[in-house]
Motif scaffolding. Structure first.
Motif, PDB file in Angstrom:
ATOM      1  N   TYR A  87     -71.181  -9.612 156.669  1.00 23.46           N
ATOM      2  CA  TYR A  87     -71.388  -8.475 155.605  1.00 23.46           C
ATOM      3  C   TYR A  87     -71.823  -7.345 156.355  1.00 23.46           C
ATOM      4  CZ  TYR A  87     -72.793  -6.137 151.709  1.00 23.46           C
ATOM      5  OH  TYR A  87     -73.272  -5.074 150.723  1.00 23.46           O
ATOM      6  N   HIS A  88     -72.947  -7.444 156.968  1.00 29.04           N
ATOM      7  CA  HIS A  88     -73.340  -6.104 157.490  1.00 29.04           C
ATOM      8  C   HIS A  88     -72.715  -5.634 158.799  1.00 29.04           C
ATOM      9  CE1 HIS A  88     -77.093  -5.909 155.252  1.00 29.04           C
ATOM     10  NE2 HIS A  88     -77.211  -7.378 155.264  1.00 29.04           N
ATOM     11  N   ASP A  89     -71.896  -6.511 159.327  1.00 31.29           N
ATOM     12  CA  ASP A  89     -71.131  -5.834 160.400  1.00 31.29           C
ATOM     13  C   ASP A  89     -69.810  -5.161 160.043  1.00 31.29           C
ATOM     14  OD1 ASP A  89     -72.856  -6.400 162.421  1.00 31.29           O
ATOM     15  OD2 ASP A  89     -71.778  -8.506 163.120  1.00 31.29           O
ATOM     16  N   LYS A  97     -70.368  -7.096 147.216  1.00 28.33           N
ATOM     17  CA  LYS A  97     -71.819  -7.170 146.797  1.00 28.33           C
ATOM     18  C   LYS A  97     -72.415  -8.114 148.008  1.00 28.33           C
ATOM     19  CE  LYS A  97     -72.029  -7.020 141.948  1.00 28.33           C
ATOM     20  NZ  LYS A  97     -70.766  -7.141 141.409  1.00 28.33           N
ATOM     21  N   HIS A  98     -73.912  -7.792 148.485  1.00 28.37           N
ATOM     22  CA  HIS A  98     -74.518  -8.498 149.300  1.00 28.37           C
ATOM     23  C   HIS A  98     -74.332 -10.028 149.079  1.00 28.37           C
ATOM     24  CE1 HIS A  98     -77.952 -10.226 151.809  1.00 28.37           C
ATOM     25  NE2 HIS A  98     -77.520  -8.996 152.339  1.00 28.37           N
ATOM     26  N   PRO A  99     -74.176 -10.958 150.030  1.00 34.05           N
ATOM     27  CA  PRO A  99     -74.143 -12.264 149.867  1.00 34.05           C
ATOM     28  C   PRO A  99     -75.268 -12.991 149.153  1.00 34.05           C
ATOM     29  CG  PRO A  99     -73.502 -11.717 152.068  1.00 34.05           C
ATOM     30  CD  PRO A  99     -73.922 -10.529 151.556  1.00 34.05           C
ATOM     31  N   LYS A 108     -83.445 -16.164 153.681  1.00 34.88           N
ATOM     32  CA  LYS A 108     -83.360 -14.869 153.957  1.00 34.88           C
ATOM     33  C   LYS A 108     -82.324 -14.177 154.507  1.00 34.88           C
ATOM     34  CE  LYS A 108     -88.448 -14.228 153.028  1.00 34.88           C
ATOM     35  NZ  LYS A 108     -88.295 -15.624 152.436  1.00 34.88           N
ATOM     36  N   CYS A 109     -82.135 -12.872 154.280  1.00 36.20           N
ATOM     37  CA  CYS A 109     -80.770 -12.341 155.012  1.00 36.20           C
ATOM     38  C   CYS A 109     -81.558 -12.040 156.495  1.00 36.20           C
ATOM     39  CB  CYS A 109     -80.343 -11.163 154.394  1.00 36.20           C
ATOM     40  SG  CYS A 109     -79.179 -10.069 155.349  1.00 36.20           S
ATOM     41  N   PRO A 110     -80.686 -12.507 157.463  1.00 38.70           N
ATOM     42  CA  PRO A 110     -81.236 -12.046 158.845  1.00 38.70           C
ATOM     43  C   PRO A 110     -81.068 -10.612 159.436  1.00 38.70           C
ATOM     44  CG  PRO A 110     -79.091 -13.033 159.030  1.00 38.70           C
ATOM     45  CD  PRO A 110     -79.389 -13.167 157.570  1.00 38.70           C
ATOM     46  N   ARG A 111     -80.520  -9.699 158.425  1.00 42.56           N
ATOM     47  CA  ARG A 111     -80.303  -8.319 158.768  1.00 42.56           C
ATOM     48  C   ARG A 111     -81.135  -7.311 157.832  1.00 42.56           C
ATOM     49  NH1 ARG A 111     -75.584  -8.322 162.092  1.00 42.56           N
ATOM     50  NH2 ARG A 111     -75.418  -6.177 161.538  1.00 42.56           N
ATOM     51  N   CYS A 112     -81.476  -7.843 156.742  1.00 44.54           N
ATOM     52  CA  CYS A 112     -82.113  -6.816 155.676  1.00 44.54           C
ATOM     53  C   CYS A 112     -83.067  -7.579 154.986  1.00 44.54           C
ATOM     54  CB  CYS A 112     -80.930  -6.082 154.936  1.00 44.54           C
ATOM     55  SG  CYS A 112     -80.124  -7.268 153.511  1.00 44.54           S
ATOM     56  N   ASN A 113     -83.715  -6.796 153.943  1.00 50.77           N
ATOM     57  CA  ASN A 113     -84.820  -7.301 153.157  1.00 50.77           C
ATOM     58  C   ASN A 113     -84.132  -7.498 151.738  1.00 50.77           C
ATOM     59  OD1 ASN A 113     -86.805  -7.385 154.883  1.00 50.77           O
ATOM     60  ND2 ASN A 113     -87.107  -4.998 154.556  1.00 50.77           N
ATOM     61  N   PHE A 114     -82.912  -7.819 151.571  1.00 53.65           N
ATOM     62  CA  PHE A 114     -82.114  -8.016 150.355  1.00 53.65           C
ATOM     63  C   PHE A 114     -82.853  -9.218 149.526  1.00 53.65           C
ATOM     64  CE2 PHE A 114     -79.177 -10.012 147.482  1.00 53.65           C
ATOM     65  CZ  PHE A 114     -78.541  -8.976 146.818  1.00 53.65           C
ATOM     66  N   TYR A 115     -83.360 -10.217 150.177  1.00 48.74           N
ATOM     67  CA  TYR A 115     -84.417 -11.323 149.649  1.00 48.74           C
ATOM     68  C   TYR A 115     -85.771 -10.996 150.357  1.00 48.74           C
ATOM     69  CZ  TYR A 115     -80.352 -13.578 147.657  1.00 48.74           C
ATOM     70  OH  TYR A 115     -79.348 -13.921 146.875  1.00 48.74           O
TER      71      TYR A 115
END
Ligand code: ZN
Length: 116
Positions: A87-89, A97-99, A108-115
């Motif tokens: 998604y981020h790439d 929408k974000h997964p 947790k998402c490995p790339r952002c603070n969505f969670y």
């Protein structure tokens, strides 16, 4: 340039899914088509937490995309993490929408603070 690290593209039909996706496994996939230059373009990113083969088949009647790519993942959590990375790439237009993680988890998402 990030890579999907997926097999394919393959024709998106039940016969081909059964030929290619032979393991009962969590995994990730994209749906798309080739452009006039023969380049594979995808505009749907998905994941399966338990059974990638069944998940792909459940999409056949819901999309007009003729091709798919896939990869197995080692676990449901891994499939979620890979979906987030994809998604981020690759999802430039934030229409997608974000997964979402399964409700019962604290992944947790490995790339952002969505969670958080
Ligand atoms: Zn994220």
């Amino acid at each position: 340039m990030p890579s999907l690290k997926m097999e394919g593209p393959f024709s998106f039909d039940i016969k081909t899914i059964d030929e290619k996706v032979t393991r009962v496994s969590a995994g990730n996939f994209v749906l798309g088509r080739k452009n006039e230059n023969g380049t594979f373009l995808f505009n749907y990113i998905g994941r399966a937490l338990t059974d990638l083969n069944s998940k792909l088949k459940s999409w056949i009647d819901k999309t007009d995309k003729p091709l798919f790519k896939f990869r197995y993942s080692v676990s449901a959590k891994d499939a979620f993490g890979i979906e987030c990375e994809n998604y981020h790439d690759f999802v430039k237009k934030r229409k997608n929408k974000h997964p979402r993680r399964p409700d019962s988890t604290d992944w947790k998402c490995p790339r952002c603070n969505f969670y958080k």
